[in-house]
Design an enzyme around this catalytic site. Structure first.
Site, PDB file in Angstrom:
ATOM      1  N   LYS A 154      61.644  31.713   7.231  1.00 41.66           N
ATOM      2  CA  LYS A 154      60.315  32.331   7.030  1.00 41.66           C
ATOM      3  C   LYS A 154      59.796  32.746   8.398  1.00 41.66           C
ATOM      4  O   LYS A 154      59.199  31.947   9.130  1.00 41.66           O
ATOM      5  CB  LYS A 154      59.398  31.315   6.333  1.00 41.66           C
ATOM      6  CG  LYS A 154      58.158  31.930   5.719  1.00 41.66           C
ATOM      7  CD  LYS A 154      57.520  30.961   4.737  1.00 41.66           C
ATOM      8  CE  LYS A 154      56.120  31.377   4.343  1.00 41.66           C
ATOM      9  NZ  LYS A 154      56.013  32.645   3.636  1.00 41.66           N
TER      10      LYS A 154
HETATM   11  C1  LIG Z   1      58.973  36.448   0.660  1.00 40.82           C
HETATM   12  C2  LIG Z   1      58.527  35.249  -0.093  1.00 40.82           C
HETATM   13  N1  LIG Z   1      59.193  34.884  -1.189  1.00 40.82           N
HETATM   14  C3  LIG Z   1      58.837  33.791  -1.908  1.00 40.82           C
HETATM   15  C4  LIG Z   1      57.758  33.018  -1.525  1.00 40.82           C
HETATM   16  C5  LIG Z   1      57.397  31.799  -2.295  1.00 40.82           C
HETATM   17  O1  LIG Z   1      57.701  30.654  -1.558  1.00 40.82           O
HETATM   18  P1  LIG Z   1      56.875  29.325  -1.722  1.00 40.82           P
HETATM   19  O2  LIG Z   1      56.916  29.009  -3.178  1.00 40.82           O
HETATM   20  O3  LIG Z   1      57.612  28.336  -0.909  1.00 40.82           O
HETATM   21  O4  LIG Z   1      55.512  29.592  -1.251  1.00 40.82           O
HETATM   22  C6  LIG Z   1      57.026  33.372  -0.393  1.00 40.82           C
HETATM   23  C7  LIG Z   1      55.888  32.579   0.049  1.00 40.82           C
HETATM   24  O5  LIG Z   1      55.989  31.840   0.986  1.00 40.82           O
HETATM   25  C8  LIG Z   1      57.421  34.499   0.344  1.00 40.82           C
HETATM   26  O6  LIG Z   1      56.742  34.875   1.430  1.00 40.82           O
END
Ligand SMILES: Cc1ncc(COP(=O)(O)O)c(C=O)c1O
Length: 309
Positions: A160
């Site tokens: 991320k």
């Molecule tokens: C690109 C992306 N996909 C999926 C998610 C969902 O991830 P999470 O459930 O860990 O927030 C996020 C959010 O963080 C994201 O930025």
């Protein structure tokens, strides 16, 4: 649209600094090259006080993002968990969104980052529904993006990192420009990947389906939560490649994400999904999610970190 709501304190490398005094230099490496890693986490109000949802899993992903980018952070998982708890207490919040960040600061002139110091910041602020008022209750209208997600072994989708969100911004801005709340992007092979900041699930004949973590999408912690809640409820789960047209044929569709929580999708490209309103499986999973996040159901998976315990 949502604007930042200022809080009092930001944790910075072991101490608290005032929100208004928390600055970085314009020539920080992360400003120039998008090299900051981050997380997004929600803290919910529960009968036992504020509780951060899946904090350890989020901070584990944070440390893994750091590892991919050769950032040797000075903090252990336990240090970061504790600092996030203190942050919520210090700001006196009952519920909020937390945004841990690790930046490469001022020093390196070029792309090679090692002359820049690593800086860790933990801000938080109150944040409501991500996809607009009524989104959780009524669902949202989405399109398929003309922008595709990153391909495997290009930019690591499992990390991320700020730079990854250039693609997400293009996906989201295009959707908004065309009158949709969000978009679903395909991978470079044309299969369903994810939204700009959420994972996607479809429901067909009582089972849920979601694409595999195969190099185009972020392994969402809410995605993992949904899979666990579905198992708990006896709902069959299939993690498999999904063709675009399966979205139009689905009985139900929903997004999962920390910001989006579980948001029903009622149409794709102006084609109604099922009855064009949130369906029973989505509703059941939303209720289970709401119960566990807000401490209304037993925390059988150990997902809540109560900030004052
Ligand atoms: C690109 C992306 N996909 C999926 C998610 C969902 O991830 P999470 O459930 O860990 O927030 C996020 C959010 O963080 C994201 O930025």
């Amino acid at each position: 649209m949502s604007q930042l709501t200022k809080t009092d304190w930001i944790w910075k490398d072991g101490s608290f600094v005032r929100w208004d005094d928390c600055h970085v230099h314009v020539l920080s490496h992360s400003m120039q090259f998008g090299s900051s890693i981050f997380e997004g986490i929600r803290c919910y109000s529960t009968p036992r006080g504020p509780a951060i949802f899946r904090l350890r899993e989020h901070m584990t992903r944070f440390l893994n993002s750091a590892k991919v980018y050769r950032m040797d952070l000075a903090y252990s998982l336990d240090d970061l968990v504790q600092a996030n708890r203190e942050l919520v207490v210090k700001n006196g919040l009952d519920s909020c969104y937390l945004r841990p960040m690790a930046l490469r600061g001022y020093g390196a002139a070029g792309m090679v980052p090692f002359e820049s110091p690593l800086e860790v910041y933990l801000p938080c602020w109150p944040w409501g529904t991500y996809l607009g008022e009524g989104a959780l209750e009524n669902g949202v209208d989405v399109c398929i993006s003309t922008w595709q997600r990153v391909a495997p072994n290009t930019i690591p989708a499992m990390a991320k990192v700020a730079g990854n969100y250039l693609g997400g911004q293009l996906i989201k801005m295009e959707a908004l420009a065309n009158g949709f709340a969000e978009a679903i992007a395909l991978d470079t092979g044309g299969r369903v990947s994810e939204g700009s900041g959420q994972n996607v699930f479809l429901v067909r004949n009582g089972a849920i389906y979601t694409p595999p973590v195969d190099g185009s999408l972020l392994p969402g912690i809410t995605r993992d939560t949904v899979i666990s809640l579905a198992h708990d409820a006896g709902i069959p789960v299939h993690v498999e490649a999904i063709a675009r047209e399966a979205l139009y044929m689905a009985d139900e569709l929903f997004f999962s994400g920390t910001a989006a929580e579980i948001t029903p999708v009622r149409s794709v490209d102006r084609i109604k999904v099922g009855a064009g309103k949130p369906g029973p499986v989505t509703r059941q999973l939303q209720a289970a999610f709401e119960n566990v996040t807000h401490g209304k159901a037993p925390d059988t998976h150990g997902w809540l970190t109560h900030v004052r315990d």
